[in-house]
Write a protein that holds these residues in place. Structure first.
Motif, PDB file in Angstrom:
ATOM      1  N   MET A  44     -63.618  36.830   9.268  1.00  9.20           N
ATOM      2  CA  MET A  44     -63.880  36.742   7.841  1.00  9.20           C
ATOM      3  C   MET A  44     -62.998  37.763   7.111  1.00  9.20           C
ATOM      4  O   MET A  44     -63.168  38.976   7.277  1.00  9.20           O
ATOM      5  CB  MET A  44     -65.357  37.025   7.550  1.00  9.20           C
ATOM      6  CG  MET A  44     -66.311  36.001   8.144  1.00  9.20           C
ATOM      7  SD  MET A  44     -66.191  34.400   7.309  1.00  9.20           S
ATOM      8  CE  MET A  44     -67.494  33.511   8.186  1.00  9.20           C
ATOM      9  N   VAL A  45     -62.064  37.241   6.332  1.00 10.61           N
ATOM     10  CA  VAL A  45     -61.165  38.097   5.571  1.00 10.61           C
ATOM     11  C   VAL A  45     -61.575  38.017   4.103  1.00 10.61           C
ATOM     12  O   VAL A  45     -61.417  36.969   3.470  1.00 10.61           O
ATOM     13  CB  VAL A  45     -59.700  37.667   5.745  1.00 10.61           C
ATOM     14  CG1 VAL A  45     -58.772  38.556   4.914  1.00 10.61           C
ATOM     15  CG2 VAL A  45     -59.299  37.712   7.221  1.00 10.61           C
ATOM     16  N   PRO A  46     -62.143  39.094   3.521  1.00 11.64           N
ATOM     17  CA  PRO A  46     -62.571  39.033   2.126  1.00 11.64           C
ATOM     18  C   PRO A  46     -61.394  39.101   1.172  1.00 11.64           C
ATOM     19  O   PRO A  46     -60.342  39.680   1.472  1.00 11.64           O
ATOM     20  CB  PRO A  46     -63.458  40.281   1.990  1.00 11.64           C
ATOM     21  CG  PRO A  46     -62.922  41.238   3.010  1.00 11.64           C
ATOM     22  CD  PRO A  46     -62.425  40.395   4.149  1.00 11.64           C
ATOM     23  N   ALA A  52     -54.404  30.657  -3.432  1.00 11.82           N
ATOM     24  CA  ALA A  52     -54.260  31.654  -2.368  1.00 11.82           C
ATOM     25  C   ALA A  52     -55.481  32.563  -2.385  1.00 11.82           C
ATOM     26  O   ALA A  52     -56.188  32.675  -3.384  1.00 11.82           O
ATOM     27  CB  ALA A  52     -52.981  32.470  -2.552  1.00 11.82           C
ATOM     28  N   VAL A  53     -55.711  33.180  -1.233  1.00  9.89           N
ATOM     29  CA  VAL A  53     -56.722  34.230  -1.147  1.00  9.89           C
ATOM     30  C   VAL A  53     -55.983  35.557  -1.155  1.00  9.89           C
ATOM     31  O   VAL A  53     -55.213  35.857  -0.224  1.00  9.89           O
ATOM     32  CB  VAL A  53     -57.592  34.087   0.111  1.00  9.89           C
ATOM     33  CG1 VAL A  53     -58.507  35.303   0.275  1.00  9.89           C
ATOM     34  CG2 VAL A  53     -58.414  32.811   0.046  1.00  9.89           C
ATOM     35  N   VAL A  54     -56.207  36.333  -2.201  1.00  9.00           N
ATOM     36  CA  VAL A  54     -55.527  37.613  -2.353  1.00  9.00           C
ATOM     37  C   VAL A  54     -56.393  38.682  -1.701  1.00  9.00           C
ATOM     38  O   VAL A  54     -57.520  38.939  -2.141  1.00  9.00           O
ATOM     39  CB  VAL A  54     -55.296  37.942  -3.837  1.00  9.00           C
ATOM     40  CG1 VAL A  54     -54.543  39.274  -3.968  1.00  9.00           C
ATOM     41  CG2 VAL A  54     -54.514  36.819  -4.509  1.00  9.00           C
ATOM     42  N   MET A  55     -55.890  39.287  -0.627  1.00 13.67           N
ATOM     43  CA  MET A  55     -56.635  40.330   0.059  1.00 13.67           C
ATOM     44  C   MET A  55     -56.790  41.552  -0.844  1.00 13.67           C
ATOM     45  O   MET A  55     -55.955  41.803  -1.718  1.00 13.67           O
ATOM     46  CB  MET A  55     -55.928  40.716   1.366  1.00 13.67           C
ATOM     47  CG  MET A  55     -55.820  39.583   2.369  1.00 13.67           C
ATOM     48  SD  MET A  55     -54.895  40.056   3.862  1.00 13.67           S
ATOM     49  CE  MET A  55     -55.937  41.375   4.512  1.00 13.67           C
ATOM     50  N   ASP A  56     -57.839  42.305  -0.619  1.00 16.87           N
ATOM     51  CA  ASP A  56     -58.103  43.469  -1.464  1.00 16.87           C
ATOM     52  C   ASP A  56     -56.994  44.502  -1.368  1.00 16.87           C
ATOM     53  O   ASP A  56     -56.638  45.126  -2.369  1.00 16.87           O
ATOM     54  CB  ASP A  56     -59.441  44.100  -1.068  1.00 16.87           C
ATOM     55  CG  ASP A  56     -60.621  43.170  -1.346  1.00 16.87           C
ATOM     56  OD1 ASP A  56     -60.460  42.274  -2.203  1.00 16.87           O
ATOM     57  OD2 ASP A  56     -61.671  43.326  -0.717  1.00 16.87           O
ATOM     58  N   GLU A  57     -56.470  44.701  -0.168  1.00 18.86           N
ATOM     59  CA  GLU A  57     -55.375  45.648   0.015  1.00 18.86           C
ATOM     60  C   GLU A  57     -54.292  45.003   0.872  1.00 18.86           C
ATOM     61  O   GLU A  57     -53.835  45.556   1.865  1.00 18.86           O
ATOM     62  CB  GLU A  57     -55.877  46.932   0.691  1.00 18.86           C
ATOM     63  CG  GLU A  57     -56.907  47.692  -0.114  1.00 18.86           C
ATOM     64  CD  GLU A  57     -57.326  48.981   0.566  1.00 18.86           C
ATOM     65  OE1 GLU A  57     -56.519  49.543   1.327  1.00 18.86           O
ATOM     66  OE2 GLU A  57     -58.455  49.421   0.336  1.00 18.86           O
ATOM     67  N   GLY A  58     -53.876  43.827   0.477  1.00 18.52           N
ATOM     68  CA  GLY A  58     -52.885  43.112   1.264  1.00 18.52           C
ATOM     69  C   GLY A  58     -52.271  41.979   0.474  1.00 18.52           C
ATOM     70  O   GLY A  58     -52.466  41.863  -0.744  1.00 18.52           O
ATOM     71  N   PRO A  59     -51.558  41.108   1.163  1.00 17.24           N
ATOM     72  CA  PRO A  59     -50.827  40.042   0.484  1.00 17.24           C
ATOM     73  C   PRO A  59     -51.732  38.889   0.054  1.00 17.24           C
ATOM     74  O   PRO A  59     -52.913  38.826   0.398  1.00 17.24           O
ATOM     75  CB  PRO A  59     -49.833  39.584   1.566  1.00 17.24           C
ATOM     76  CG  PRO A  59     -50.569  39.835   2.839  1.00 17.24           C
ATOM     77  CD  PRO A  59     -51.345  41.099   2.615  1.00 17.24           C
ATOM     78  N   ALA A  60     -51.145  37.980  -0.679  1.00 13.01           N
ATOM     79  CA  ALA A  60     -51.804  36.719  -1.022  1.00 13.01           C
ATOM     80  C   ALA A  60     -51.544  35.723   0.099  1.00 13.01           C
ATOM     81  O   ALA A  60     -50.397  35.491   0.488  1.00 13.01           O
ATOM     82  CB  ALA A  60     -51.266  36.191  -2.347  1.00 13.01           C
TER      83      ALA A  60
END
Length: 372
Positions: A258-260, A267-275
């Motif tokens: 599960m990647v929030p 796209a799912v934009v990670m909290d501290e990462g890429p889209a």
């Protein structure tokens, strides 16, 4: 993919057979004081179907089974067997038999007498009893043990005796309450195959309760996943595993990373990462908080293909398990995913990633789910 939310009033219909459902639960509830063990459970189980009730301890699966068998009365709703309302009938008036986890065999009786017990109570003549017992013992491969006492048998043999005793009465529905839980892993897997084969040969509807996801996936035609007394999803093993309805089902059915993040512009934009591209997702609102669910076996560590969602992480752990190797990879602080690789001839020990190495992982957008 559109996440499916299972409502409390929708009946999980079985395969179309033209016959009345072998089992129908219609808005069934069970309350103990102010606590709900089962909430608004509606589903149809088709004749001849191997149907599993699956979920963690306390989810309501055994209570549901006991209500079908008549051992527990529902607080609300109706229970039908073969189209007949049996909600108010006691267990001995319902055309069902039950195999319990403890097997409940009579240790002072022989194997054949255990199997014959129900037939004698029903007043079947001696010739009929001998014939039916012999046929059932042959079917479960216990003919040579007919004169033995249950205390001299192995766990798998005792399980077969309990199954034969239940099936010899030719019930419309057989209820099985975690009958393999007491067996060791190797024997349990062997009995899973044998139990499914027997069910196919006899053609009786099986309703099987288990907390073991692999067991339900291996044996079921369809399954219902329960949690906190509510049905979360009902479908074939492939539907439930590959297309979980919500985050609970995704995490309960095997391992799911599960990647929030936030859903934005496909796209799912990670909290501290890429889209991470996922494409348009019907039912997912723009800028909503989501979990990106991806199975470990769907993630690639090498030979990444064009069009994959890609993200760089750090290998934190490598776990060798014989046929497979699992890598734990930290994508961002607090977000670690597991990656499962088959140990083929090309995956030699010296080729494995080591702890602390930077790696790029990727997956195809169609292999992930976006869950509210």
């Amino acid at each position: 993919m559109t996440p499916v939310t299972t409502t409390t009033t929708t009946t999980a219909a079985g395969p179309a057979t033209g016959l009345a459902p072998a089992v129908r639960l219609d808005d069934v509830c069970k309350r103990y004081g102010d606590s709900h063990a089962v909430r608004d459970l509606s589903l149809d189980i088709a004749p001849g179907e191997f149907f599993s009730l699956l979920g963690p301890s306390g989810c309501g699966k055994t209570t549901s089974l006991r209500m079908i068998g008549g051992f527990t009365d529902p607080s609300d709703g109706a229970i039908l067997l073969g189209g007949k309302d049996v909600t108010a009938l006691p267990p001995n008036k319902r055309d069902v038999n039950t195999v319990f986890q403890s097997y409940a065999l009579f240790d002072h009786l022989s194997v054949s007498d255990n199997v014959a017990f129900g037939l004698k109570r029903r007043g079947v003549d001696r010739a009929g009893i001998r014939e039916r017992v012999a046929m059932m013992l042959e079917r479960v491969q216990l003919t040579e043990l007919a004169d033995r006492k249950p205390t001299t048998l192995s766990g798998g043999q005792r399980q077969r005796v309990a199954l034969a005793r239940a099936l010899v009465n030719r019930p419309q529905v057989l209820l099985l309450d975690e009958p393999l839980a007491a067996l060791d892993l190797k024997l349990r897997r062997q009995m899973q195959v044998e139990l499914k084969q027997i069910q196919r040969e006899i053609g009786i509807t099986f309703v099987f309760v288990t907390h073991d996801q692999d067991e339900a996936l291996t044996m079921s035609d369809r399954m219902a996943v329960l949690n906190d007394g509510r049905m979360q999803q009902c479908g074939t093993p492939e539907d439930v595993y590959e297309r979980p309805a919500n985050s609970f089902v995704a995490s309960f059915m095997g391992t799911s990373n599960m990647v929030p993040g936030t859903y934005r512009d496909g796209a799912v934009v990670m909290d501290e990462g890429p889209a991470l591209p996922v494409g348009p997702r019907q039912g997912i609102a723009e800028n909503s908080r989501v979990n990106l669910a991806i199975r470990p076996e769907k993630i690639w560590l090498s030979d990444l293909a064009p069009g994959m969602a890609r993200v760089t992480g750090v290998v934190r752990e490598t776990v060798y398990s014989g046929p497979t190797t699992t890598y734990l990879i930290e994508l961002t602080p607090g977000v670690t995913v597991s990656v499962l690789e088959q140990n083929t001839d090309r995956s030699r020990m010296e080729d494995r990633w080591s702890g602390g190495e930077d790696v790029e992982v990727g997956w195809l957008p169609e292999h992930c789910l976006v869950l509210n």
